[in-house]
Motif scaffolding. Structure first.
Motif, PDB file in Angstrom:
ATOM      1  N   TYR A  18       0.856  -1.189   0.000  1.00  0.00           N
ATOM      2  CA  TYR A  18       0.000   0.000   0.000  1.00  0.00           C
ATOM      3  C   TYR A  18       0.886   1.230   0.000  1.00  0.00           C
ATOM      4  O   TYR A  18       1.809   1.338   0.803  1.00  0.00           O
ATOM      5  CB  TYR A  18      -0.889   0.023   1.246  1.00  0.00           C
ATOM      6  CG  TYR A  18      -1.966  -1.046   1.255  1.00  0.00           C
ATOM      7  CD1 TYR A  18      -3.087  -0.923   0.454  1.00  0.00           C
ATOM      8  CD2 TYR A  18      -1.850  -2.164   2.077  1.00  0.00           C
ATOM      9  CE1 TYR A  18      -4.080  -1.887   0.458  1.00  0.00           C
ATOM     10  CE2 TYR A  18      -2.845  -3.137   2.094  1.00  0.00           C
ATOM     11  CZ  TYR A  18      -3.948  -2.986   1.282  1.00  0.00           C
ATOM     12  OH  TYR A  18      -4.927  -3.942   1.294  1.00  0.00           O
ATOM     13  N   MET A  20       0.945   5.192   0.640  1.00  0.00           N
ATOM     14  CA  MET A  20       0.198   6.337   1.172  1.00  0.00           C
ATOM     15  C   MET A  20       1.137   7.533   1.162  1.00  0.00           C
ATOM     16  O   MET A  20       1.964   7.675   2.057  1.00  0.00           O
ATOM     17  CB  MET A  20      -0.307   6.032   2.579  1.00  0.00           C
ATOM     18  CG  MET A  20      -1.387   4.936   2.558  1.00  0.00           C
ATOM     19  SD  MET A  20      -1.853   4.416   4.194  1.00  0.00           S
ATOM     20  CE  MET A  20      -0.320   3.731   4.766  1.00  0.00           C
ATOM     21  N   VAL A  25       3.572   0.606   2.759  1.00  0.00           N
ATOM     22  CA  VAL A  25       3.354  -0.448   3.751  1.00  0.00           C
ATOM     23  C   VAL A  25       3.301  -1.783   3.017  1.00  0.00           C
ATOM     24  O   VAL A  25       2.494  -1.958   2.109  1.00  0.00           O
ATOM     25  CB  VAL A  25       2.032  -0.230   4.518  1.00  0.00           C
ATOM     26  CG1 VAL A  25       1.741  -1.417   5.445  1.00  0.00           C
ATOM     27  CG2 VAL A  25       2.062   1.065   5.294  1.00  0.00           C
ATOM     28  N   ALA A  27       1.976  -5.085   3.158  1.00  0.00           N
ATOM     29  CA  ALA A  27       0.986  -5.850   3.919  1.00  0.00           C
ATOM     30  C   ALA A  27       1.191  -7.346   3.747  1.00  0.00           C
ATOM     31  O   ALA A  27       0.924  -8.128   4.658  1.00  0.00           O
ATOM     32  CB  ALA A  27      -0.424  -5.461   3.468  1.00  0.00           C
ATOM     33  N   PRO A  46      -0.977 -11.642  14.899  1.00  0.00           N
ATOM     34  CA  PRO A  46      -1.341 -10.341  15.446  1.00  0.00           C
ATOM     35  C   PRO A  46      -2.042  -9.449  14.435  1.00  0.00           C
ATOM     36  O   PRO A  46      -1.950  -9.669  13.227  1.00  0.00           O
ATOM     37  CB  PRO A  46       0.003  -9.728  15.869  1.00  0.00           C
ATOM     38  CG  PRO A  46       1.041 -10.516  15.170  1.00  0.00           C
ATOM     39  CD  PRO A  46       0.475 -11.866  14.877  1.00  0.00           C
ATOM     40  N   SER A  47      -2.723  -8.468  14.944  1.00  0.00           N
ATOM     41  CA  SER A  47      -3.370  -7.462  14.121  1.00  0.00           C
ATOM     42  C   SER A  47      -2.325  -6.787  13.231  1.00  0.00           C
ATOM     43  O   SER A  47      -1.211  -6.494  13.680  1.00  0.00           O
ATOM     44  CB  SER A  47      -4.025  -6.450  15.070  1.00  0.00           C
ATOM     45  OG  SER A  47      -4.602  -5.436  14.325  1.00  0.00           O
ATOM     46  N   GLY A  48      -2.668  -6.619  11.957  1.00  0.00           N
ATOM     47  CA  GLY A  48      -1.752  -5.946  11.040  1.00  0.00           C
ATOM     48  C   GLY A  48      -0.753  -6.887  10.372  1.00  0.00           C
ATOM     49  O   GLY A  48       0.115  -6.453   9.621  1.00  0.00           O
ATOM     50  N   SER A  49      -0.879  -8.198  10.594  1.00  0.00           N
ATOM     51  CA  SER A  49       0.122  -9.130  10.052  1.00  0.00           C
ATOM     52  C   SER A  49      -0.207  -9.601   8.630  1.00  0.00           C
ATOM     53  O   SER A  49       0.540 -10.391   8.061  1.00  0.00           O
ATOM     54  CB  SER A  49       0.313 -10.321  10.998  1.00  0.00           C
ATOM     55  OG  SER A  49      -0.898 -11.012  11.224  1.00  0.00           O
ATOM     56  N   GLY A  50      -1.345  -9.162   8.072  1.00  0.00           N
ATOM     57  CA  GLY A  50      -1.615  -9.448   6.658  1.00  0.00           C
ATOM     58  C   GLY A  50      -2.693 -10.499   6.398  1.00  0.00           C
ATOM     59  O   GLY A  50      -2.953 -10.850   5.254  1.00  0.00           O
ATOM     60  N   LYS A  51      -3.354 -10.960   7.444  1.00  0.00           N
ATOM     61  CA  LYS A  51      -4.347 -12.032   7.296  1.00  0.00           C
ATOM     62  C   LYS A  51      -5.514 -11.621   6.390  1.00  0.00           C
ATOM     63  O   LYS A  51      -5.884 -12.339   5.463  1.00  0.00           O
ATOM     64  CB  LYS A  51      -4.892 -12.461   8.680  1.00  0.00           C
ATOM     65  CG  LYS A  51      -3.810 -12.848   9.678  1.00  0.00           C
ATOM     66  CD  LYS A  51      -4.395 -13.240  11.030  1.00  0.00           C
ATOM     67  CE  LYS A  51      -5.182 -12.146  11.759  1.00  0.00           C
ATOM     68  NZ  LYS A  51      -4.358 -10.990  12.200  1.00  0.00           N
ATOM     69  N   SER A  52      -6.103 -10.458   6.680  1.00  0.00           N
ATOM     70  CA  SER A  52      -7.258 -10.014   5.881  1.00  0.00           C
ATOM     71  C   SER A  52      -6.842  -9.705   4.447  1.00  0.00           C
ATOM     72  O   SER A  52      -7.580 -10.005   3.499  1.00  0.00           O
ATOM     73  CB  SER A  52      -7.893  -8.762   6.493  1.00  0.00           C
ATOM     74  OG  SER A  52      -8.435  -9.051   7.755  1.00  0.00           O
ATOM     75  N   THR A  53      -5.676  -9.112   4.289  1.00  0.00           N
ATOM     76  CA  THR A  53      -5.191  -8.800   2.941  1.00  0.00           C
ATOM     77  C   THR A  53      -5.103 -10.073   2.115  1.00  0.00           C
ATOM     78  O   THR A  53      -5.559 -10.125   0.966  1.00  0.00           O
ATOM     79  CB  THR A  53      -3.812  -8.102   3.027  1.00  0.00           C
ATOM     80  OG1 THR A  53      -3.950  -6.911   3.800  1.00  0.00           O
ATOM     81  CG2 THR A  53      -3.271  -7.762   1.651  1.00  0.00           C
TER      82      THR A  53
HETATM   83  N1  LIG Z   1      -6.457  -0.194   2.480  1.00  0.00           N
HETATM   84  C1  LIG Z   1      -5.287  -0.098   3.120  1.00  0.00           C
HETATM   85  N2  LIG Z   1      -4.494   0.992   2.965  1.00  0.00           N
HETATM   86  C2  LIG Z   1      -3.310   1.074   3.587  1.00  0.00           C
HETATM   87  N3  LIG Z   1      -2.797   0.136   4.413  1.00  0.00           N
HETATM   88  C3  LIG Z   1      -3.537  -0.961   4.612  1.00  0.00           C
HETATM   89  C4  LIG Z   1      -4.812  -1.139   3.993  1.00  0.00           C
HETATM   90  N4  LIG Z   1      -5.325  -2.347   4.374  1.00  0.00           N
HETATM   91  C5  LIG Z   1      -4.400  -2.888   5.207  1.00  0.00           C
HETATM   92  N5  LIG Z   1      -3.334  -2.058   5.347  1.00  0.00           N
HETATM   93  C6  LIG Z   1      -2.125  -2.326   6.149  1.00  0.00           C
HETATM   94  O1  LIG Z   1      -1.610  -3.585   5.761  1.00  0.00           O
HETATM   95  C7  LIG Z   1      -1.147  -4.304   6.884  1.00  0.00           C
HETATM   96  C8  LIG Z   1      -1.879  -5.647   6.981  1.00  0.00           C
HETATM   97  O2  LIG Z   1      -3.256  -5.403   7.282  1.00  0.00           O
HETATM   98  P1  LIG Z   1      -4.336  -6.569   7.404  1.00  0.00           P
HETATM   99  O3  LIG Z   1      -4.199  -7.483   6.255  1.00  0.00           O
HETATM  100  O4  LIG Z   1      -5.648  -5.911   7.611  1.00  0.00           O
HETATM  101  O5  LIG Z   1      -3.863  -7.333   8.727  1.00  0.00           O
HETATM  102  P2  LIG Z   1      -4.671  -8.306   9.719  1.00  0.00           P
HETATM  103  O6  LIG Z   1      -5.921  -8.759   9.042  1.00  0.00           O
HETATM  104  O7  LIG Z   1      -3.706  -9.420  10.017  1.00  0.00           O
HETATM  105  O8  LIG Z   1      -4.958  -7.491  10.944  1.00  0.00           O
HETATM  106  C9  LIG Z   1      -1.357  -3.403   8.095  1.00  0.00           C
HETATM  107  O9  LIG Z   1      -0.152  -2.691   8.329  1.00  0.00           O
HETATM  108  C10 LIG Z   1      -2.440  -2.458   7.626  1.00  0.00           C
HETATM  109  O10 LIG Z   1      -2.358  -1.236   8.289  1.00  0.00           O
END
Ligand SMILES: Nc1ncnc2c1ncn2[C@@H]1O[C@H](COP(=O)(O)OP(=O)(O)O)[C@@H](O)[C@H]1O
Ligand SMILES: [Mg+2]
Length: 238
Positions: A18, A20, A25, A27, A46-53
Protein backbone atom coordinates in the motif's frame (compact mmCIF):
# COMPACT_ATOMS: atom_id res chain seq x y z
CA UNK A 1 -3.68 -35.31 5.98
CA UNK A 2 -2.70 -38.76 4.80
CA UNK A 3 -3.88 -38.60 1.21
CA UNK A 4 -2.74 -35.83 -1.06
CA UNK A 5 -5.64 -33.67 -2.16
CA UNK A 6 -5.50 -31.27 -5.09
CA UNK A 7 -5.18 -27.58 -4.31
CA UNK A 8 -8.36 -25.56 -4.76
CA UNK A 9 -6.39 -22.32 -4.47
CA UNK A 10 -2.74 -21.65 -5.15
CA UNK A 11 -1.07 -18.39 -4.21
CA UNK A 12 2.52 -17.76 -5.32
CA UNK A 13 4.85 -14.96 -4.21
CA UNK A 14 1.88 -12.84 -3.21
CA UNK A 15 2.94 -9.33 -2.32
CA UNK A 16 0.72 -6.39 -1.47
CA UNK A 17 2.15 -2.94 -1.01
CA UNK A 18 0.00 0.00 0.00
CA UNK A 19 1.33 3.42 -0.93
CA UNK A 20 0.20 6.34 1.17
CA UNK A 21 1.97 9.43 -0.07
CA UNK A 22 5.67 8.76 0.36
CA UNK A 23 5.07 5.89 2.79
CA UNK A 24 4.88 2.29 1.62
CA UNK A 25 3.35 -0.45 3.75
CA UNK A 26 4.14 -4.03 2.81
CA UNK A 27 0.99 -5.85 3.92
CA UNK A 28 1.99 -9.15 2.29
CA UNK A 29 5.53 -10.15 1.53
CA UNK A 30 6.10 -12.97 -1.00
CA UNK A 31 3.53 -15.37 0.47
CA UNK A 32 3.14 -18.88 -1.00
CA UNK A 33 0.04 -20.79 -0.02
CA UNK A 34 -2.04 -23.74 -1.17
CA UNK A 35 -5.55 -24.42 0.11
CA UNK A 36 -6.41 -28.05 -0.53
CA UNK A 37 -9.86 -29.19 -1.57
CA UNK A 38 -12.06 -29.75 1.46
CA UNK A 39 -9.59 -28.69 4.12
CA UNK A 40 -10.11 -26.33 7.03
CA UNK A 41 -7.30 -23.85 7.58
CA UNK A 42 -7.04 -21.34 10.40
CA UNK A 43 -5.09 -18.09 10.08
CA UNK A 44 -3.68 -16.84 13.38
CA UNK A 45 -1.47 -13.84 14.05
CA UNK A 46 -1.34 -10.34 15.45
CA UNK A 47 -3.37 -7.46 14.12
CA UNK A 48 -1.75 -5.95 11.04
CA UNK A 49 0.12 -9.13 10.05
CA UNK A 50 -1.62 -9.45 6.66
CA UNK A 51 -4.35 -12.03 7.30
CA UNK A 52 -7.26 -10.01 5.88
CA UNK A 53 -5.19 -8.80 2.94
CA UNK A 54 -4.44 -12.40 1.97
CA UNK A 55 -8.03 -13.57 2.45
CA UNK A 56 -9.33 -10.71 0.32
CA UNK A 57 -6.91 -11.55 -2.48
CA UNK A 58 -7.85 -15.25 -2.33
CA UNK A 59 -11.52 -14.31 -2.53
CA UNK A 60 -11.10 -11.99 -5.51
CA UNK A 61 -11.99 -8.87 -3.51
CA UNK A 62 -8.54 -7.40 -4.02
CA UNK A 63 -5.56 -7.86 -6.35
CA UNK A 64 -1.96 -8.40 -5.25
CA UNK A 65 0.74 -5.89 -6.23
CA UNK A 66 2.69 -8.87 -7.57
CA UNK A 67 2.45 -12.63 -7.49
CA UNK A 68 -0.21 -15.01 -8.75
CA UNK A 69 -3.41 -16.67 -7.56
CA UNK A 70 -5.11 -19.60 -9.22
CA UNK A 71 -8.49 -21.12 -8.39
CA UNK A 72 -8.53 -24.63 -9.90
CA UNK A 73 -7.89 -23.88 -13.60
CA UNK A 74 -8.56 -20.15 -13.40
CA UNK A 75 -5.89 -17.48 -13.21
CA UNK A 76 -7.32 -14.79 -10.94
CA UNK A 77 -4.34 -12.47 -11.17
CA UNK A 78 -4.92 -11.45 -14.74
CA UNK A 79 -8.70 -11.70 -14.59
CA UNK A 80 -10.98 -8.84 -15.59
CA UNK A 81 -13.22 -7.24 -12.97
CA UNK A 82 -16.11 -9.03 -14.58
CA UNK A 83 -14.41 -12.43 -14.33
CA UNK A 84 -13.57 -11.75 -10.68
CA UNK A 85 -17.20 -10.88 -9.98
CA UNK A 86 -18.27 -14.17 -11.56
CA UNK A 87 -15.65 -16.03 -9.50
CA UNK A 88 -16.93 -14.48 -6.27
CA UNK A 89 -20.56 -15.04 -7.11
CA UNK A 90 -20.21 -18.68 -8.17
CA UNK A 91 -17.46 -20.03 -6.01
CA UNK A 92 -16.87 -17.97 -2.86
CA UNK A 93 -18.89 -17.58 0.31
CA UNK A 94 -17.71 -14.75 2.58
CA UNK A 95 -18.38 -14.24 6.26
CA UNK A 96 -17.25 -11.05 7.96
CA UNK A 97 -17.34 -9.75 11.51
CA UNK A 98 -20.55 -7.85 10.80
CA UNK A 99 -23.43 -9.85 9.42
CA UNK A 100 -24.96 -7.29 7.05
CA UNK A 101 -28.41 -8.88 7.02
CA UNK A 102 -31.27 -6.93 5.52
CA UNK A 103 -33.41 -5.83 8.51
CA UNK A 104 -36.75 -5.89 6.67
CA UNK A 105 -36.32 -9.50 5.50
CA UNK A 106 -36.72 -12.68 7.57
CA UNK A 107 -33.88 -15.15 8.03
CA UNK A 108 -35.24 -17.29 5.21
CA UNK A 109 -35.68 -14.29 2.90
CA UNK A 110 -32.13 -13.11 3.59
CA UNK A 111 -30.85 -16.52 2.48
CA UNK A 112 -33.24 -16.65 -0.49
CA UNK A 113 -31.75 -13.41 -1.87
CA UNK A 114 -28.64 -15.42 -2.67
CA UNK A 115 -30.24 -18.71 -3.68
CA UNK A 116 -32.42 -16.95 -6.25
CA UNK A 117 -29.38 -15.97 -8.32
CA UNK A 118 -27.28 -19.13 -7.79
CA UNK A 119 -27.08 -21.98 -10.29
CA UNK A 120 -27.40 -25.02 -7.99
CA UNK A 121 -28.42 -23.68 -4.60
CA UNK A 122 -29.80 -25.56 -1.64
CA UNK A 123 -33.22 -24.65 -0.34
CA UNK A 124 -32.98 -21.77 2.20
CA UNK A 125 -34.59 -24.05 4.81
CA UNK A 126 -31.86 -26.62 4.27
CA UNK A 127 -29.10 -24.02 4.70
CA UNK A 128 -30.74 -22.70 7.88
CA UNK A 129 -31.12 -26.25 9.24
CA UNK A 130 -27.41 -26.85 8.69
CA UNK A 131 -26.58 -23.95 11.02
CA UNK A 132 -29.18 -24.99 13.59
CA UNK A 133 -31.77 -22.31 12.83
CA UNK A 134 -34.75 -24.34 11.63
CA UNK A 135 -36.90 -22.81 14.36
CA UNK A 136 -35.92 -19.23 13.47
CA UNK A 137 -36.60 -19.06 9.73
CA UNK A 138 -39.41 -16.55 9.97
CA UNK A 139 -37.68 -14.26 12.45
CA UNK A 140 -36.37 -10.86 11.45
CA UNK A 141 -32.76 -9.94 12.30
CA UNK A 142 -33.91 -7.70 15.18
CA UNK A 143 -35.60 -10.75 16.74
CA UNK A 144 -32.37 -12.78 16.68
CA UNK A 145 -29.30 -12.72 18.92
CA UNK A 146 -25.94 -11.67 17.47
CA UNK A 147 -24.84 -15.29 17.22
CA UNK A 148 -28.07 -16.28 15.49
CA UNK A 149 -27.70 -13.41 13.04
CA UNK A 150 -24.17 -14.53 12.25
CA UNK A 151 -25.44 -18.08 11.69
CA UNK A 152 -27.97 -16.67 9.20
CA UNK A 153 -24.97 -15.04 7.50
CA UNK A 154 -23.25 -18.45 7.42
CA UNK A 155 -26.39 -20.02 5.89
CA UNK A 156 -26.51 -17.20 3.33
CA UNK A 157 -22.84 -17.73 2.43
CA UNK A 158 -23.10 -21.49 1.94
CA UNK A 159 -26.58 -21.83 0.42
CA UNK A 160 -25.16 -21.43 -3.09
CA UNK A 161 -22.81 -24.41 -2.37
CA UNK A 162 -19.62 -22.42 -2.90
CA UNK A 163 -16.31 -24.21 -3.38
CA UNK A 164 -14.69 -21.85 -0.86
CA UNK A 165 -15.79 -20.38 2.43
CA UNK A 166 -13.66 -17.46 3.59
CA UNK A 167 -14.30 -16.14 7.09
CA UNK A 168 -12.68 -12.97 8.45
CA UNK A 169 -13.08 -12.87 12.24
CA UNK A 170 -16.62 -14.28 12.14
CA UNK A 171 -16.78 -14.30 15.93
CA UNK A 172 -15.10 -10.93 16.46
CA UNK A 173 -18.30 -9.19 17.58
CA UNK A 174 -19.62 -12.06 19.71
CA UNK A 175 -19.05 -13.24 23.27
CA UNK A 176 -17.04 -16.45 23.41
CA UNK A 177 -19.96 -18.80 24.11
CA UNK A 178 -21.97 -17.44 21.18
CA UNK A 179 -18.88 -17.39 19.01
CA UNK A 180 -18.41 -21.12 19.56
CA UNK A 181 -21.89 -21.82 18.15
CA UNK A 182 -20.94 -19.88 15.03
CA UNK A 183 -17.64 -21.74 14.67
CA UNK A 184 -19.49 -25.03 15.14
CA UNK A 185 -21.85 -24.08 12.31
CA UNK A 186 -18.87 -23.31 10.04
CA UNK A 187 -17.22 -26.63 10.99
CA UNK A 188 -20.41 -28.54 10.25
CA UNK A 189 -20.53 -26.98 6.77
CA UNK A 190 -16.91 -27.96 6.17
CA UNK A 191 -17.58 -31.54 7.37
CA UNK A 192 -20.89 -32.13 5.65
CA UNK A 193 -20.43 -30.25 2.37
CA UNK A 194 -16.65 -30.54 2.06
CA UNK A 195 -16.35 -26.79 1.50
CA UNK A 196 -12.72 -25.64 1.47
CA UNK A 197 -12.63 -23.24 4.40
CA UNK A 198 -10.24 -20.57 5.69
CA UNK A 199 -10.98 -18.82 8.98
CA UNK A 200 -9.25 -15.85 10.56
CA UNK A 201 -9.97 -16.03 14.26
CA UNK A 202 -8.47 -15.26 17.63
CA UNK A 203 -10.24 -18.29 19.08
CA UNK A 204 -7.26 -20.65 19.35
CA UNK A 205 -9.53 -23.57 20.37
CA UNK A 206 -10.42 -24.06 16.75
CA UNK A 207 -6.80 -24.91 15.95
CA UNK A 208 -7.38 -28.49 17.14
CA UNK A 209 -10.20 -29.20 14.70
CA UNK A 210 -8.42 -27.63 11.71
CA UNK A 211 -6.29 -29.50 9.20
CA UNK A 212 -3.66 -26.77 9.32
CA UNK A 213 -2.95 -23.62 11.27
CA UNK A 214 -0.94 -20.86 9.59
CA UNK A 215 0.74 -18.29 11.84
CA UNK A 216 1.20 -14.83 10.34
CA UNK A 217 3.77 -12.18 11.24
CA UNK A 218 4.78 -9.05 9.34
CA UNK A 219 3.10 -10.00 6.08
CA UNK A 220 4.49 -13.53 6.01
CA UNK A 221 3.42 -17.00 7.05
CA UNK A 222 6.00 -17.61 9.75
CA UNK A 223 4.91 -21.07 10.89
CA UNK A 224 2.55 -23.86 9.82
CA UNK A 225 1.08 -26.54 12.07
CA UNK A 226 -0.37 -29.64 10.45
CA UNK A 227 -2.77 -31.73 12.52
CA UNK A 228 -2.31 -35.37 11.59
CA UNK A 229 -5.73 -36.14 12.94
CA UNK A 230 -8.49 -33.62 13.19
CA UNK A 231 -10.06 -33.54 16.61
CA UNK A 232 -13.83 -34.08 16.67
CA UNK A 233 -15.82 -31.01 17.65
CA UNK A 234 -17.12 -32.62 20.82
CA UNK A 235 -13.56 -33.18 22.09
CA UNK A 236 -12.51 -29.55 21.85
CA UNK A 237 -12.05 -27.49 24.97
CA UNK A 238 -12.70 -23.94 23.83
N1 LIG B 1 -6.46 -0.19 2.48
C1 LIG B 1 -5.29 -0.10 3.12
N2 LIG B 1 -4.49 0.99 2.97
C2 LIG B 1 -3.31 1.07 3.59
N3 LIG B 1 -2.80 0.14 4.41
C3 LIG B 1 -3.54 -0.96 4.61
C4 LIG B 1 -4.81 -1.14 3.99
N4 LIG B 1 -5.33 -2.35 4.37
C5 LIG B 1 -4.40 -2.89 5.21
N5 LIG B 1 -3.33 -2.06 5.35
C6 LIG B 1 -2.12 -2.33 6.15
O1 LIG B 1 -1.61 -3.59 5.76
C7 LIG B 1 -1.15 -4.30 6.88
C8 LIG B 1 -1.88 -5.65 6.98
O2 LIG B 1 -3.26 -5.40 7.28
P1 LIG B 1 -4.34 -6.57 7.40
O3 LIG B 1 -4.20 -7.48 6.26
O4 LIG B 1 -5.65 -5.91 7.61
O5 LIG B 1 -3.86 -7.33 8.73
P2 LIG B 1 -4.67 -8.31 9.72
O6 LIG B 1 -5.92 -8.76 9.04
O7 LIG B 1 -3.71 -9.42 10.02
O8 LIG B 1 -4.96 -7.49 10.94
C9 LIG B 1 -1.36 -3.40 8.10
O9 LIG B 1 -0.15 -2.69 8.33
C10 LIG B 1 -2.44 -2.46 7.63
O10 LIG B 1 -2.36 -1.24 8.29
MG1 LIG C 1 -7.91 -8.45 9.60
Amino acid sequence: MGDVKPAALKGRALTKIYKMGAVEVTALDQVDLDLYEGELVVFLGPSGSGKSTLLNILGGLDQPTSGEVRFRDHDLTHATDRALTTYRREHVGFIFQFYNLIPSLTARENVALVTEIASDPMHPAEALALVGLSERQDHFPSQLSGGEQQRVAVARAIAKRPALLLCDEPTGALDSKTGILVLEAILRVNNELGTTTAIITHNAGIADVADRVLFFGDGRIVETHVNQTRRALAEVTW
